[in-house]
Design a protein around this motif. Sequence first.
Motif, PDB file in Angstrom:
ATOM      1  N   VAL A 345       0.891  -1.263   0.175  1.00 24.85           N
ATOM      2  CA  VAL A 345       0.134   0.172   0.066  1.00 24.85           C
ATOM      3  C   VAL A 345       0.995   1.227  -0.003  1.00 24.85           C
ATOM      4  O   VAL A 345       0.768   2.306  -0.812  1.00 24.85           O
ATOM      5  N   ARG A 355      -5.108   4.985   0.258  1.00 25.18           N
ATOM      6  CA  ARG A 355      -4.723   3.845   0.889  1.00 25.18           C
ATOM      7  C   ARG A 355      -5.748   2.839   0.649  1.00 25.18           C
ATOM      8  O   ARG A 355      -5.294   1.657   0.288  1.00 25.18           O
ATOM      9  N   ALA A 359      -5.450  -0.627  -1.543  1.00 19.26           N
ATOM     10  CA  ALA A 359      -5.516  -1.768  -0.967  1.00 19.26           C
ATOM     11  C   ALA A 359      -6.386  -3.072  -1.596  1.00 19.26           C
ATOM     12  O   ALA A 359      -6.123  -4.051  -1.844  1.00 19.26           O
ATOM     13  N   GLU A 379      -1.943  -7.135   5.197  1.00 20.62           N
ATOM     14  CA  GLU A 379      -2.325  -6.485   4.270  1.00 20.62           C
ATOM     15  C   GLU A 379      -3.831  -6.519   4.061  1.00 20.62           C
ATOM     16  O   GLU A 379      -4.207  -5.531   3.213  1.00 20.62           O
ATOM     17  N   GLY A 382      -5.109  -3.455   4.906  1.00 20.63           N
ATOM     18  CA  GLY A 382      -4.655  -2.195   4.290  1.00 20.63           C
ATOM     19  C   GLY A 382      -3.529  -1.532   4.953  1.00 20.63           C
ATOM     20  O   GLY A 382      -3.368  -0.219   4.899  1.00 20.63           O
ATOM     21  N   VAL A 455     -11.521  -2.790   4.151  1.00 20.75           N
ATOM     22  CA  VAL A 455     -10.422  -3.535   3.128  1.00 20.75           C
ATOM     23  C   VAL A 455     -10.629  -4.900   3.869  1.00 20.75           C
ATOM     24  O   VAL A 455     -10.579  -6.000   2.866  1.00 20.75           O
TER      25      VAL A 455
END
Length: 549
Positions: A345, A355, A359, A379, A382, A455
């Motif tokens: 990211v 961001r 993501a 991940e 994010g 995310v």
Amino acid sequence: MTTVTARKGDPDWWRGAVIYQVYPRSFQDTTGDGIGDIKGITQRLPYIASLGVDAIWLSPFFTSPMADMGYDVSDYCNVDPMFGTLADFDEMMAECEKLGLKVVIDQVISHTSDQHPWFIESRASRTNPRADWYIWADPKPDGTAPNNWLSIFGGPGWEWDGVRKQYYMHNFLISQPDLNFHNPDVQKAVLATVKFWLDRGVHGFRLDTVNYYFHDKQLRNNPPMVYDPDSTGLETDTNPYSMQNHLYDKSQPENIEFLKKLRSLLDEYDCRTTVGEVGDGDRSLSTLSIYTSGNDKLHMCYTFDLLSPRFTADHIRGVVSKCQEIVTDGWVCWAFSNHDVIRHVTRFMETPDERERIAKLAISVLSSLRGSICLYQGEELGLEEAELAFEDLRDPYGIRFWPAFKGRDGCRTPMVWEAKAPHGGFSPGAKTWLPVPPAHAKLAVDAQEADASSVLHHYRQTLAFRKAHASLYDGDLTFLETQADLLAFVREKGDERLLFVFNLTRSVQDFLLPAQFASATPLAMPGFAPTLEEKVVKLEALDAFCAKL
């Protein structure tokens, strides 16, 4: 819709699998010492399973002095007390079985710790039974190292030992001497450690630095690297290692026969796999092709090609196209992040407000590619790269090259589970091995569970979308010509054909459906809602489109 059913008992379960990487010391601490442990992993397995992944990959948890965070092993067949016990590992394995998760463990066999009994014996004399288990060489007449090989972690790739009065080779830290794979006894000993974990039920191995096992017996000097000073692929001003063309200290032809022996061992067990880490500069895809061809060496490999700062259609298309051209009889595993690189990211976004969008788009792209994929813990939240002070660093690589290179600690900070708990719910203790950034705590799992547009939910939905389409596991991929920075391709298997178009630019883009796709039916893709008007797809910035053909 073609649904992919659970592949329990399928020897090819790894082909197209989604593998979730757990960095044990940063996942969940249950003891309060500020360091994650295996019981913590077991505690969080239901969360991992809820993501819809097929397997977990555990970074090293073996007995180690921890000079390189466990990548310096002193006992391949035990758990470091920092992480728990073999009984804890067995308990974790049993829970994974209940949840339908396969277990892949890191196997670091190119080198050991200098505290490993093998090395302690090897350095004791030139005549002991393990004298030739490591790479020893006499100095030049002037006392300097045998050749010009360098260490990735800085300085020469040789260290003088006063007891043997010889140099030993180390590709990484001085305390990580390289094993001599030209010695058949070393190969047997290494394979015995692999068998130990196979017998314990693990489903596969991530092979660290798999192309570093063998060295040139003649110890020839590496030639200088000829490079374009305007290229973005080399950082010769930061680490001199990149100034050499590494023809002789890695990727030697003898490695092929050893990989066949390794595969032969795994083939004695059902449904096992290997994924090799190949770091070989612009030769990486060629090495990957060789190592995964013929169904008699590695099952799959990954390279560093998509671990770059470039999140553009041109770059991704170039890497994947080259891979498809070169790797005709093998299998690739793709990733955008892992424990060694800046979180993607941070690498990909141009402004902080991107961001979340970056993501979501990144996992949508990754899960649409042909190959298996690895996801790195955090991940799916994010998380950005953590900014750490020099005094907080633990990574010897970062400490060595600070401030030009800040090391790998920024992607290794603890996982965040509870937004309002101390240390993000990672540890009940007073201090953690690396600090938990306040910005990370705000993105904790519990906060994202409560937000349907987060995310985290996007990852679950995207992986479910991938699992619902057989063509996304191992179907063919064909790129389409596009304008601007659009990434467009077709995935197909059997009677299923899917069109994907990704806008990786920061502006609105139009994609005209090719005439042969005029009857395409838009397919709802998690997180994105582009419009289709008179065969023209209207994509917003950082947008995605999917259609059934």
